[in-house]
Design a protein around this motif. Structure first.
Motif, PDB file in Angstrom:
ATOM      1  N   ASP A   7      25.650  -6.472  18.564  1.00  0.00           N
ATOM      2  CA  ASP A   7      26.341  -7.324  19.904  1.00  0.00           C
ATOM      3  C   ASP A   7      26.327  -6.874  21.039  1.00  0.00           C
ATOM      4  O   ASP A   7      25.443  -6.279  21.495  1.00  0.00           O
ATOM      5  CB  ASP A   7      27.768  -7.444  19.116  1.00  0.00           C
ATOM      6  N   GLY A   8      27.491  -6.622  21.732  1.00  0.00           N
ATOM      7  CA  GLY A   8      27.233  -6.153  23.047  1.00  0.00           C
ATOM      8  C   GLY A   8      28.033  -7.035  24.174  1.00  0.00           C
ATOM      9  O   GLY A   8      28.370  -8.133  23.848  1.00  0.00           O
ATOM     10  N   PHE A   9      27.543  -7.019  25.474  1.00  0.00           N
ATOM     11  CA  PHE A   9      27.943  -7.665  26.503  1.00  0.00           C
ATOM     12  C   PHE A   9      26.747  -8.040  27.442  1.00  0.00           C
ATOM     13  O   PHE A   9      25.973  -7.208  27.564  1.00  0.00           O
ATOM     14  CB  PHE A   9      29.119  -6.842  27.206  1.00  0.00           C
ATOM     15  N   SER A  10      26.709  -9.041  27.754  1.00  0.00           N
ATOM     16  CA  SER A  10      25.645  -9.494  28.927  1.00  0.00           C
ATOM     17  C   SER A  10      26.463 -10.170  30.067  1.00  0.00           C
ATOM     18  O   SER A  10      27.236  -9.165  30.890  1.00  0.00           O
ATOM     19  CB  SER A  10      24.673 -10.635  28.206  1.00  0.00           C
ATOM     20  N   THR A  11      26.600 -11.239  30.339  1.00  0.00           N
ATOM     21  CA  THR A  11      27.766 -11.908  31.266  1.00  0.00           C
ATOM     22  C   THR A  11      28.592 -12.185  30.507  1.00  0.00           C
ATOM     23  O   THR A  11      29.985 -12.551  31.200  1.00  0.00           O
ATOM     24  CB  THR A  11      26.840 -13.246  31.886  1.00  0.00           C
ATOM     25  N   VAL A  12      28.641 -12.473  29.192  1.00  0.00           N
ATOM     26  CA  VAL A  12      29.863 -12.575  28.341  1.00  0.00           C
ATOM     27  C   VAL A  12      29.425 -11.737  27.115  1.00  0.00           C
ATOM     28  O   VAL A  12      28.433 -11.178  26.820  1.00  0.00           O
ATOM     29  CB  VAL A  12      29.763 -14.169  27.584  1.00  0.00           C
ATOM     30  N   ALA A  13      30.479 -11.795  26.403  1.00  0.00           N
ATOM     31  CA  ALA A  13      30.455 -10.926  24.964  1.00  0.00           C
ATOM     32  C   ALA A  13      29.284 -11.779  23.891  1.00  0.00           C
ATOM     33  O   ALA A  13      29.330 -12.999  24.051  1.00  0.00           O
ATOM     34  CB  ALA A  13      31.747 -10.722  24.088  1.00  0.00           C
ATOM     35  N   LEU A  14      28.463 -11.037  23.244  1.00  0.00           N
ATOM     36  CA  LEU A  14      27.487 -11.543  22.671  1.00  0.00           C
ATOM     37  C   LEU A  14      27.848 -11.735  21.242  1.00  0.00           C
ATOM     38  O   LEU A  14      28.804 -10.852  20.514  1.00  0.00           O
ATOM     39  CB  LEU A  14      26.005 -10.559  22.735  1.00  0.00           C
ATOM     40  N   ALA A  15      26.937 -12.342  20.187  1.00  0.00           N
ATOM     41  CA  ALA A  15      27.350 -12.623  18.890  1.00  0.00           C
ATOM     42  C   ALA A  15      25.850 -12.416  18.137  1.00  0.00           C
ATOM     43  O   ALA A  15      25.671 -13.439  17.406  1.00  0.00           O
ATOM     44  CB  ALA A  15      27.900 -13.769  18.397  1.00  0.00           C
ATOM     45  N   SER A  16      25.070 -11.562  18.548  1.00  0.00           N
ATOM     46  CA  SER A  16      23.784 -11.572  17.732  1.00  0.00           C
ATOM     47  C   SER A  16      23.457 -10.044  17.268  1.00  0.00           C
ATOM     48  O   SER A  16      23.937  -8.975  17.817  1.00  0.00           O
ATOM     49  CB  SER A  16      22.684 -11.958  18.618  1.00  0.00           C
ATOM     50  N   LEU A  17      22.499 -10.134  16.372  1.00  0.00           N
ATOM     51  CA  LEU A  17      21.891  -8.664  15.773  1.00  0.00           C
ATOM     52  C   LEU A  17      20.519  -8.856  15.904  1.00  0.00           C
ATOM     53  O   LEU A  17      19.856  -9.768  15.749  1.00  0.00           O
ATOM     54  CB  LEU A  17      22.213  -8.733  14.284  1.00  0.00           C
ATOM     55  N   GLU A  18      20.050  -7.789  16.228  1.00  0.00           N
ATOM     56  CA  GLU A  18      18.591  -7.565  16.664  1.00  0.00           C
ATOM     57  C   GLU A  18      17.981  -6.304  15.848  1.00  0.00           C
ATOM     58  O   GLU A  18      18.609  -5.529  15.593  1.00  0.00           O
ATOM     59  CB  GLU A  18      18.136  -7.472  18.088  1.00  0.00           C
ATOM     60  N   LEU A  19      16.689  -6.369  15.143  1.00  0.00           N
ATOM     61  CA  LEU A  19      16.074  -5.433  14.654  1.00  0.00           C
ATOM     62  C   LEU A  19      14.847  -5.017  15.337  1.00  0.00           C
ATOM     63  O   LEU A  19      13.945  -5.686  15.701  1.00  0.00           O
ATOM     64  CB  LEU A  19      15.718  -5.959  13.019  1.00  0.00           C
ATOM     65  N   TYR A  20      14.750  -3.485  15.492  1.00  0.00           N
ATOM     66  CA  TYR A  20      13.540  -2.923  16.218  1.00  0.00           C
ATOM     67  C   TYR A  20      12.826  -1.876  15.208  1.00  0.00           C
ATOM     68  O   TYR A  20      13.313  -1.584  14.257  1.00  0.00           O
ATOM     69  CB  TYR A  20      14.153  -2.054  17.180  1.00  0.00           C
ATOM     70  N   ASP A  21      11.418  -2.753  15.266  1.00  0.00           N
ATOM     71  CA  ASP A  21      10.352  -2.291  14.359  1.00  0.00           C
ATOM     72  C   ASP A  21       9.699  -1.363  14.886  1.00  0.00           C
ATOM     73  O   ASP A  21       8.995  -1.426  15.786  1.00  0.00           O
ATOM     74  CB  ASP A  21       9.421  -3.288  13.824  1.00  0.00           C
TER      75      ASP A  21
END
Length: 373
Positions: A71-85
């Protein structure tokens, strides 16, 4: 040719060679100049970009070496997960969350799942979720007792998760605490802290207790408390020398806790302190070259602590410093490609550190870079 003639010719040849070597010092391997100092390798190098620019996110190191960005914040609060390989140097979208949130608490459980709770979404929420990295699926778990953001969260030795402090609405600090039990999927209340505080640090000590330090309640706090998981109670311990919030805490291999930076009002602090669990007291631990808050602090292999970025109260910083516990001093550690605060820094299995997202003073960042010790 006589002997005298040969000697004269030989002297002439040697003289000619000497003149040639003096005028052409780079001719032939034996005449090459002494090598200069080796070039210092780049400390920070770019890696793949996030799918979404974000700041105030959480990052979790998973089994197998991948990193989960939550999650986190961009211009609004976010609702996503990312995976770094780390092997590919890329981010992939892992899942879309059912609820937006910034400043989430994300904790890796012993079963490999990640508990996500707390945070602004956009108001503080009781919603808590579990993400299964193996299945890449999100499931609902029991609701938190108190809607809150700005809490400290730490995994306890018995596999439960302590949540302490936070705020129910901006400026309304909480003293309450609760524990999540992965076996039951439920939260239960524990005794409240002595002080209301949000944005404190929570550090699991080698004796299985938890140090809660600093934070904010109308003013930055210098007070600290110890949570006892067996008694499920808090007790006061020695206070810091300097009140601070938005600071960072790192458990050092010797068992002491390094507290570094933070804000006192609008003033960023260059100071650091060491908490000694044996004496229950704080002592000065060196001064950074640059005052900073909203930064990161990461324990590296070899026991040094990498401090990156943050804000000095006026500017977003790109500089980094290394704290050496052996000398109690900070030294420069290079400069990031991008100034950033409210970012994450995650130690990778190969000893590198993934620096991701944050705010450069103009908005949220999608860029990421790797620090190589």
């Amino acid at each position: 040719m006589g002997t005298s003639t040969l000697r004269a010719a030989l002297r002439a040849t040697i003289t000619l060679l000497a003149i040639s070597a003096a005028g052409c010092a780079n001719v032939g391997p034996s005449l090459a100049p002494e090598p200069g100092p080796a070039a210092t390798p780049a400390t920070f190098l770019p890696t793949g970009n996030l799918h979404s620019a974000r700041m105030r996110q959480s990052a979790v190191s998973l089994a197998g070496g991948k990193v989960l960005i939550v999650d986190g914040f961009s211009t609004v609060a976010l609702a996503s997960l990312e995976l770094y390989d780390p092997a590919a140097g890329t981010f992939t979208l892992a899942e879309v969350m059912p609820q937006v949130r910034s400043y989430p608490n994300a904790t890796l459980l012993e079963n490999g799942k990640v508990l996500v709770g707390g945070g602004d979404s956009p108001a503080p929420s009781t919603n808590a979720l579990l993400f299964d990295p193996a299945m890449r699926k999100i499931s609902q778990t029991g609701a938190m007792i108190t809607a809150c953001a700005g809490r400290a969260a730490v995994l306890l030795p018995n596999g439960e998760v302590l949540f302490a402090g936070g705020y129910s609405k901006r400026g309304a600090a909480l003293a309450s605490a609760e524990i999540y039990n992965p076996a039951s999927g439920k939260f239960s209340a524990v005794h409240s802290m002595a002080s209301r505080r949000y944005y404190p640090t929570a550090t699991l000590l080698n004796n299985s207790t938890v140090l809660i330090a600093g934070g904010y309640n109308d003013l930055p706090l210098a007070s600290a408390e110890i949570f006892d998981p067996e008694k499920r109670t808090f007790r006061s311990t020695g206070g810091m020398n300097t009140a601070r919030t938005q600071h960072r805490a790192v458990l050092l291999p010797g068992g002491k806790v390094l507290i570094v930076g933070g804000f006192y009002g609008s003033q960023a602090l260059p100071s650091a302190e060491l908490y000694d669990p044996v004496s229950g007291s704080f002592a000065a631990a060196g001064i950074m070259a640059t005052p900073r808050a909203e930064h990161t602090a990461t324990l590296l292999p070899g026991d040094k602590v990498l401090v990156t970025g943050g804000s000095d109260g006026k500017n977003i910083l790109a500089s980094a410093e290394l704290y050496d516990p052996a000398t109690g001093t900070f030294k420069p550690a290079g400069t990031m490609a991008t100034p950033r605060a409210h970012h994450t820094a995650t130690l990778l299995p190969d000893g590198k550190v993934l620096i991701a997202g944050g705010n450069d003073g103009h908005g949220a960042l999608a860029t990421a870079e790797l620090y190589t010790p």
